[in-house]
Structures are given as structure tokens and as C-alpha cells.
Write a protein that holds these residues in place. Structure first.
Motif, PDB file in Angstrom:
ATOM      1  N   GLY A  24       0.784  -1.230   0.000  1.00 55.21           N
ATOM      2  CA  GLY A  24       0.000   0.000   0.000  1.00 55.21           C
ATOM      3  C   GLY A  24       0.809   1.268   0.000  1.00 55.21           C
ATOM      4  N   GLY A  25       2.116   1.158   0.145  1.00 55.53           N
ATOM      5  CA  GLY A  25       2.872   2.401   0.150  1.00 55.53           C
ATOM      6  C   GLY A  25       4.374   2.234   0.179  1.00 55.53           C
ATOM      7  N   LEU A  26       5.023   3.373   0.288  1.00 58.90           N
ATOM      8  CA  LEU A  26       6.477   3.439   0.244  1.00 58.90           C
ATOM      9  C   LEU A  26       6.931   4.475   1.267  1.00 58.90           C
ATOM     10  CD1 LEU A  26       8.976   2.592  -1.612  1.00 58.90           C
ATOM     11  CD2 LEU A  26       8.611   4.756  -2.757  1.00 58.90           C
ATOM     12  N   LEU A  27       7.975   4.134   2.003  1.00 60.57           N
ATOM     13  CA  LEU A  27       8.618   5.131   2.856  1.00 60.57           C
ATOM     14  C   LEU A  27       9.886   5.572   2.154  1.00 60.57           C
ATOM     15  CD1 LEU A  27       8.671   3.716   6.515  1.00 60.57           C
ATOM     16  CD2 LEU A  27       7.150   5.459   5.583  1.00 60.57           C
ATOM     17  N   ASN A  28      10.161   6.878   2.180  1.00 60.30           N
ATOM     18  CA  ASN A  28      11.449   7.309   1.647  1.00 60.30           C
ATOM     19  C   ASN A  28      12.058   8.377   2.521  1.00 60.30           C
ATOM     20  OD1 ASN A  28      12.078  10.084   0.242  1.00 60.30           O
ATOM     21  ND2 ASN A  28       9.876   9.745   0.025  1.00 60.30           N
ATOM     22  N   CYS A  29      13.388   8.373   2.543  1.00 61.50           N
ATOM     23  CA  CYS A  29      14.121   9.434   3.246  1.00 61.50           C
ATOM     24  C   CYS A  29      15.340   9.759   2.401  1.00 61.50           C
ATOM     25  CB  CYS A  29      14.515   8.987   4.643  1.00 61.50           C
ATOM     26  SG  CYS A  29      15.522   7.519   4.643  1.00 61.50           S
ATOM     27  N   MET A  30      15.075  10.233   1.176  1.00 58.14           N
ATOM     28  CA  MET A  30      16.192  10.562   0.280  1.00 58.14           C
ATOM     29  C   MET A  30      17.108  11.593   0.939  1.00 58.14           C
ATOM     30  SD  MET A  30      15.530   8.525  -2.199  1.00 58.14           S
ATOM     31  CE  MET A  30      17.022   8.968  -3.068  1.00 58.14           C
ATOM     32  N   GLY A  44       9.177   9.765   4.878  1.00 52.40           N
ATOM     33  CA  GLY A  44       7.869  10.229   4.418  1.00 52.40           C
ATOM     34  C   GLY A  44       7.124   9.111   3.708  1.00 52.40           C
ATOM     35  N   LEU A  45       5.846   9.048   3.972  1.00 52.98           N
ATOM     36  CA  LEU A  45       4.992   7.989   3.436  1.00 52.98           C
ATOM     37  C   LEU A  45       4.312   8.475   2.157  1.00 52.98           C
ATOM     38  CD1 LEU A  45       3.517   5.301   3.831  1.00 52.98           C
ATOM     39  CD2 LEU A  45       2.074   6.429   5.522  1.00 52.98           C
ATOM     40  N   SER A  46       4.384   7.649   1.111  1.00 58.40           N
ATOM     41  CA  SER A  46       3.719   7.983  -0.151  1.00 58.40           C
ATOM     42  C   SER A  46       3.059   6.730  -0.692  1.00 58.40           C
ATOM     43  CB  SER A  46       4.744   8.520  -1.159  1.00 58.40           C
ATOM     44  OG  SER A  46       5.691   7.514  -1.478  1.00 58.40           O
ATOM     45  N   GLY A  47       2.398   6.873  -1.835  1.00 58.04           N
ATOM     46  CA  GLY A  47       1.739   5.715  -2.440  1.00 58.04           C
ATOM     47  C   GLY A  47       0.250   5.688  -2.118  1.00 58.04           C
ATOM     48  N   SER A  48      -0.394   4.647  -2.630  1.00 61.15           N
ATOM     49  CA  SER A  48      -1.856   4.549  -2.584  1.00 61.15           C
ATOM     50  C   SER A  48      -2.460   4.849  -1.214  1.00 61.15           C
ATOM     51  CB  SER A  48      -2.287   3.138  -2.987  1.00 61.15           C
ATOM     52  OG  SER A  48      -1.687   2.798  -4.203  1.00 61.15           O
ATOM     53  N   CYS A  49      -1.777   4.412  -0.159  1.00 66.18           N
ATOM     54  CA  CYS A  49      -2.375   4.524   1.177  1.00 66.18           C
ATOM     55  C   CYS A  49      -2.578   5.964   1.629  1.00 66.18           C
ATOM     56  CB  CYS A  49      -1.524   3.769   2.198  1.00 66.18           C
ATOM     57  SG  CYS A  49       0.141   4.424   2.337  1.00 66.18           S
ATOM     58  N   GLY A 105      -0.536   9.721  -3.703  1.00 60.37           N
ATOM     59  CA  GLY A 105      -1.078   8.387  -3.968  1.00 60.37           C
ATOM     60  C   GLY A 105      -1.774   8.205  -5.299  1.00 60.37           C
ATOM     61  N   VAL A 106      -1.627   9.162  -6.207  1.00 61.47           N
ATOM     62  CA  VAL A 106      -2.291   9.007  -7.508  1.00 61.47           C
ATOM     63  C   VAL A 106      -1.577   7.924  -8.319  1.00 61.47           C
ATOM     64  CG1 VAL A 106      -2.863  10.115  -9.703  1.00 61.47           C
ATOM     65  CG2 VAL A 106      -3.139  11.369  -7.546  1.00 61.47           C
ATOM     66  N   THR A 107      -2.306   6.869  -8.620  1.00 58.17           N
ATOM     67  CA  THR A 107      -1.722   5.718  -9.312  1.00 58.17           C
ATOM     68  C   THR A 107      -2.477   5.395 -10.604  1.00 58.17           C
ATOM     69  OG1 THR A 107      -1.205   4.853  -7.105  1.00 58.17           O
ATOM     70  CG2 THR A 107      -0.886   3.346  -8.944  1.00 58.17           C
ATOM     71  N   TYR A 108      -3.779   5.580 -10.577  1.00 59.26           N
ATOM     72  CA  TYR A 108      -4.632   5.270 -11.734  1.00 59.26           C
ATOM     73  C   TYR A 108      -5.453   6.504 -12.136  1.00 59.26           C
ATOM     74  CZ  TYR A 108      -3.389   0.528 -10.554  1.00 59.26           C
ATOM     75  OH  TYR A 108      -2.667  -0.610 -10.286  1.00 59.26           O
ATOM     76  N   GLY A 145       3.998  10.623  -8.537  1.00 62.32           N
ATOM     77  CA  GLY A 145       5.364  10.366  -8.063  1.00 62.32           C
ATOM     78  C   GLY A 145       5.624   8.890  -7.876  1.00 62.32           C
ATOM     79  N   THR A 146       5.206   8.366  -6.742  1.00 60.59           N
ATOM     80  CA  THR A 146       5.473   6.973  -6.400  1.00 60.59           C
ATOM     81  C   THR A 146       4.928   5.995  -7.445  1.00 60.59           C
ATOM     82  OG1 THR A 146       5.428   7.614  -4.086  1.00 60.59           O
ATOM     83  CG2 THR A 146       5.234   5.275  -4.540  1.00 60.59           C
ATOM     84  N   ALA A 147       3.866   6.400  -8.141  1.00 63.71           N
ATOM     85  CA  ALA A 147       3.276   5.513  -9.155  1.00 63.71           C
ATOM     86  C   ALA A 147       4.261   5.204 -10.284  1.00 63.71           C
ATOM     87  CB  ALA A 147       1.999   6.124  -9.717  1.00 63.71           C
ATOM     88  N   VAL A 148       5.303   6.018 -10.434  1.00 65.88           N
ATOM     89  CA  VAL A 148       6.348   5.713 -11.426  1.00 65.88           C
ATOM     90  C   VAL A 148       6.980   4.359 -11.072  1.00 65.88           C
ATOM     91  CG1 VAL A 148       8.622   6.419 -12.316  1.00 65.88           C
ATOM     92  CG2 VAL A 148       6.814   8.123 -12.011  1.00 65.88           C
ATOM     93  N   HIS A 149       7.032   4.078  -9.788  1.00 66.08           N
ATOM     94  CA  HIS A 149       7.528   2.766  -9.358  1.00 66.08           C
ATOM     95  C   HIS A 149       6.475   1.683  -9.622  1.00 66.08           C
ATOM     96  CE1 HIS A 149       8.814  -0.631  -7.111  1.00 66.08           C
ATOM     97  NE2 HIS A 149       8.111  -0.375  -6.047  1.00 66.08           N
TER      98      HIS A 149
END
Lengths: 260, 306
Positions: free
Chosen positions: B66-72, B216-221, B246-249, B267-271
Motif C-alpha cells: 500500500g505504500g512506500l517510505l522514503n528518506c532521500m 515520508g509515506l507515499s503511495g496509494s495509502c 497516492g495518484v496511481t490510476y 510520483g510513487t506511481a512511477v515505481h
């Protein structure tokens, strides 16, 4: 979603003074040319090419370069590390007569690949190059395989004297190969590209990688925006020919460009 | 019906309402190229700082369902090299690009703005809300009404380009902060930045998965949070919103529009869906419009304001 797995290092083999092979008992299901991301959660997560992969286990062969790999070299059999992958593109598996050209710590990935090529029925010749004898790796490993091996060092301390590219040029002029693969320093591959003329090829590239899932943009290659962690690290001729940064520059962790 | 998702943003015509979000793919000029080739209508650079930043040590991403954490950690080549990448992109493209910048005080934001003024960028985004540099810089500026107002006001006085304020969802009252940015002269808002931050733990080694511990939390959730905050903000301000989270579709993008977004960040939907995600979502938005008889994006109804 690629699942992260935290596993024990099963075996460690010292290949040279600063190259070690780490083996893990885990069914990775990787293809030759692919890589994993490896971390110990102590600061740093780095991509490593897979140097062997069977149904039961897989290995990575690592050169000690910086802070992260120095710490990795202090680990013992039984210590935990965490991996994710396998990621990225893999080598096209030819059934014909192929030439593998490898340099330095990038050679071990050809051990895994050569085995897959042999299974497919290919006729394999490998040029295994290094700067000097103490940096030359996997010579004993390749002997076990039914392939033709040409060992070469820049200073002649092991095998023939010369560069891998010199030897490649020599044997290409005498013999016909259907496909060529290279894994080594980028300037070696650039020089190789200039001598291989019309042979179809694939090269294995290296860039600074962070996310390994195609979003952070750190390993993007110019000018086509190729994400090396997703579309690479193995690139076919038609893509390599489009890369203006090939042999010229790469980006560091900040994205700043550095010339080779 | 002619396939077109043409619209405009801050007076600039765009071919798609999809925006490549800051931090994703935006390091090399070729990262912008590949995004527009795959259907993005606007692209955003990494948040550029006065000096280059290597970012945090890895792991910098951690996936879960449901999501991705990132800390670039705001890695970027610095404002000078970053703008060189932007200018190189603009040499061959008319597609608008947002130069995103990050600083911790007004003086540095003004210095960054002066640099951007000399570039070929189209818009200036003030990243007031990176959640991943807390140890270094403390609470994000976007948490303070006064800071947001003062910085936006100061930057607006010298910026050659329209100014977009990037807001954090991790505040008590985002609507007041959005209003503070608007009253200071912001031309648009970009929201939401990543949520949380959050963390994940490796249970075998008993360590946080991210080396920075939190990310930071991103993705569908995060989409429901984004929709709610965008809708609340849309109800209270009169400047356009780049809606993201969280925009994927295509369906998610439509929801963003209905919540009040003028354009939609991806953003994250590129993954999740590959770099082709922009074209895929464009296609899905178009199918939705065809099925429901909307001639263009502006016909898609918005929710009644709160």
C-alpha cells in the motif's frame, strides 16, 4: 513489490586482498546480469551483481572500495545482512558462439552467466582481465567450466600481457563471434566498443544507485533518461549507442556530474 | 472525439494535467525528457539547495503493502548544477518545468530565487515541507503560519516566475497555512508532501529499515488523506492547487480533480506502473471522460465547496 529478506551470510571466500564472495542460502531466482541491494542497517545500501545463483543459494562478489564495503568485509559467516531484489535487466542468453570480455571485480558476474550460457548450448570464450595478478579473480572458478579462458593482466604478471581490449581485438580479427558481452570498467567497455565493429553486444553498466526501483533518478543516463536500475544494468547495443554520457561522465550521490 | 487532455496551468497551456512530482526522476535533464515523452504535462526538479547534498545513507526507501517510505534527504547537485539540468531540458522542450527549491530561512530562499530568475524554468516551487531532514533542520517551515507567510511574501517580491508553495500534510491546520501562503501572494499551492513520517522495523536485526529511521509515506495509502486536505483547502482558497498523494490510476486523478485540484502530481506511481505511468493515467482519464460524456477536463465537476 520486491520483498526485503534478512538472512545470514552462509559462507565467505576471500578471492583477493580486497575482493570477497559472500554466499547466502536463499532461492533468489535471479537471472545473469541482475543485482541485489544489500544493507547491514548501519549506514548504506549498495547494489551488487550476482556472481552465482542456483536453486538453493546465491553469491555476490564484492570489492572493498569505501566505508560500506570495508564494514561488510569485517562481517563473519553467520552474521545477518538484509537484501532486496533481484533487480534490473539480464543478459540475452545466446545459443551460439559468444565472447565475454571482463575486467577486474566486474568479472565474477560472468561466472553465473557462463554457466547459463553453457546450459543453453553456447560456445563460450572468456577474456578475464585485471590490472595485475593480485587483482585477478575467479581464474580457478572458470577452469571448472567447459569454456575457453584467456587470462590477461596489464603488466603481464598473470596470463598474457596486455589489456582485455587488446586481446579482444586480436581474437575478433581471427575468429568469428555471434555475440559479445562486456562487464568491466566503463573506459574498458568504451574502448571495446570502438574495436568490435559489427558484432552485436550487451554491456553491463554501473552507476550510483539509491532506490533501485526506478524513482529517485540518481542512476538516470543521458540523454534518453534510461534508469539503469530498471532498464539496466545490462544494456543492448542499440541503447548503448544512444548514451552520450557513456565513457564521459557519471553522477554522484548528489547528482553532480563527474568525468571519468 | 479528438484525444486531448489539453488544459492550462497559471496561464500556460499544457498537454496533460499530470505533473512529475518533485523528488522523482528529477535529477538529470534526461529524467525530465523521459517523463514528458511518457506523457507528463509539467515536470518538477528535485528540491535544489544552495550547496550540493548527497542525501541520507541507505536504505533510503522501504516498501510495504500500500505504500512506500522514503528518506532521500534532499539529495541534489545544488542550485547551480540543478538549474543547468533544467536549462538543458528547456533547450529541446516547451513543456513547463517547475524549479523546486529548499532552504530553511528567508535569506537562503531569496538567494535561491535569484538563481532561478536567471534560468529557463517556468515556475518556482518553495519546498517548505520536507519531512526527512528533521534531525538537521527541525520542524518544517510549513508548520508555521508566520514563516510560510514571510517567506512567500519575500520571494514573491523578487521572483520572475509564478510561485508555488509546497505544503505539508503533517500539520494541525493546513487550511490556515494555505491561506497564509495565498495572502502572501503565492500563485499556486502544491499539496500534499509525504505523510508522517513513518517507520518500519527489521525484526531479525532489530533495526529501523531506513537508515534515517523515519521517512515520508507515499503511495496509494495516502490518497484519502490527500483528497481530504486538498478538498478542505480548495474550499478555502482561490489559487490553483497541484493535487498529489497516492495518484496511481486515472480514477485517482479524477478524484483529485473533483476534490478541487487544478492539475495532478504523480510520483510513487512511477515505481508501481513504470515511467509509462503518465500515458497510462492520461489514457484512463480520457476513457473516463468518454464514458461519462465530458468534453474536456474543465467539464469534470468539482465537489461543492465546504
Amino acid at each position: 513489490m520486491e520483498k526485503r529478506i534478512t538472512i545470514k551470510i552462509d559462507r565467505i571466500v576471500e578471492e583477493t586482498n580486497d575482493i570477497k564472495t559472500f554466499t547466502f542460502k536463499h532461492t533468489l531466482g535471479a537471472k545473469p546480469g541482475q543485482f541485489i541491494m544489500l544493507t547491514d542497517f548501519e549506514g548504506g545500501e549498495k547494489p551488487f551483481s550476482i556472481s552465482n545463483c542456483t536453486k538453493e543459494e546465491f553469491s555476490v562478489t564484492v570489492k572493498r572500495i569505501g566505508e560500506f564495503t570495508t564494514r561488510l568485509f569485517q562481517k563473519c559467516e553467520g552474521d545477518y545482512v538484509s537484501i532486496r531484489g533481484a533487480y534490473g535487466s539480464s543478459f540475452f542468453v545466446s545459443k551460439n558462439k559468444v565472447l565475454l570480455v571482463g575486467g577486474g571485480y566486474a568479472v565474477p558476474t560472468f561466472y553465473f552467466f557462463a554457466k547459463v550460457l553453457l546450459e543453453a548450448g553456447a560456445d563460450v570464450t572468456l577474456i578475464n582481465g585485471a590490472r595485475t595478478k593480485i587483482e585477478h579473480v575467479f581464474a580457478d572458478r572458470f577452469i571448472e567450466l567447459d569454456i575457453k579462458v584467456l587470462n590477461v593482466t596489464d603488466d603481464g604478471s598473470f596470463g598474457e600481457k596486455g589489456t582485455a581490449v587488446d586481446i579482444a581485438q586480436k581474437i575478433i580479427s581471427k575468429d568469428k563471434f555471434d555475440f559479445l558481452y562486456a562487464s568491466g570498467p566503463e573506459l574498458m567497455m568504451k574502448a571495446l566498443q570502438n574495436v568490435i565493429k559489427d558484432i552485436d553486444y550487451e554491456f553491463l553498466f554501473e552507476r550510483y544507485m539509491k532506490c533501485a526501483i526506478g524513482i529517485c533518478g540518481n542512476c538516470t543516463m543521458d540523454p534518453i533518461g534510461l534508469r539503469l536500475c530498471v532498464e539496466g544494468p545490462v544494456l543492448p547495443k542499440k541503447k548503448v549507442e544512444l548514451l552520450t554520457e557513456f565513457g564521459k561522465y557519471h553522477r554522484d550521490a548528489s547528482g553532480k556530474r563527474h568525468e571519468f | 472525439m479528438q484525444k486531448s487532455l489539453k488544459t492550462e496551468f497559471l496561464g500556460r497551456p499544457i498537454t496533460s494535467p499530470l505533473v512529475l512530482s518533485a523528488g522523482v526522476m528529477g535529477m538529470a535533464f534526461s529524467g525530465f525528457n523521459i517523463s514528458i515523452e511518457n506523457g507528463a504535462g509539467i515536470v518538477t526538479s528535485k528540491s535544489l539547495t544552495l550547496e550540493p547534498r548527497m542525501g541520507h545513507k541507505g536504505p533510503v526507501v522501504a516498501e510495504f503493502e500500500g505504500g512506500l517510505l522514503n528518506c532521500m534527504g534532499l539529495c541534489n547537485p545544488g542550485i547551480v548544477d540543478g538549474l543547468t539540468e533544467i536549462d538543458q531540458f528547456k533547450k529541446c522542450s516547451d513543456i513547463p518545468i517547475i524549479a523546486s527549491v529548499f532552504a530553511t530561512n528567508t535569506i537562503d530562499f531569496l538567494k535561491l530565487t535569484s538563481h532561478v530568475n536567471k534560468s529557463k524554468a517556468d515556475f518556482l516551487e518553495l519546498n517548505l515541507s520536507c519531512p526527512n531532514v528533521f534531525d538537521e533542520f527541525g520542524i518544517p517551515l510549513a508548520a508555521s503560519l508566520e514563516e510560510v507567510h514571510n517567506i512567500v511574501k519575500a520571494v514573491k517580491q523578487i521572483s520572475k516566475f509564478p510561485v508555488i508553495a509546497k505544503l505539508s500534510p503533517n500539520v494541525y491546520d493546513i487550511v490556515s497555512i494555505a491561506k497564509a501562503a495565498e495572502s502572501a501572494g503565492a500563485d499556486a499551492l502544491c499539496m500534499i508532501n509525504t505523510v508522517g513520517p513513518g517507520m518500519l522495523i527489521d525484526t531479525k536485526m532489530v533495526k529501523p529499515v531506513l537508515f534515517n529511521k523515519f521517512g515520508g509515506l507515499s503511495g496509494s495509502c495516502i490518497k484519502p488523506i490527500a483528497l481530504k486536505l486538498i478538498y478542505q483547502t480548495y474550499s478555502a482558497v482561490n489559487i490553483p492547487i497541484i493535487g498529489m498523494g497516492g495518484v496511481t490510476y486515472g480514477e485517482d486523478a479524477i478524484e483529485m480533480l473533483m476534490a478541487g485540484a487544478a492539475v495532478i502530481g504523480v510520483g510513487t506511481a512511477v515505481h508501481y506502473r513504470g515511467i509509462e505511468v503518465f500515458n497510462k493515467i492520461n489514457e484512463e482519464i480520457f476513457e473516463f471522460m468518454e464514458e461519462n460524456g465530458y468534453k474536456d477536463l474543465n467539464n469534470i465537476p468539482r465537489l461543492e465547496k465546504l
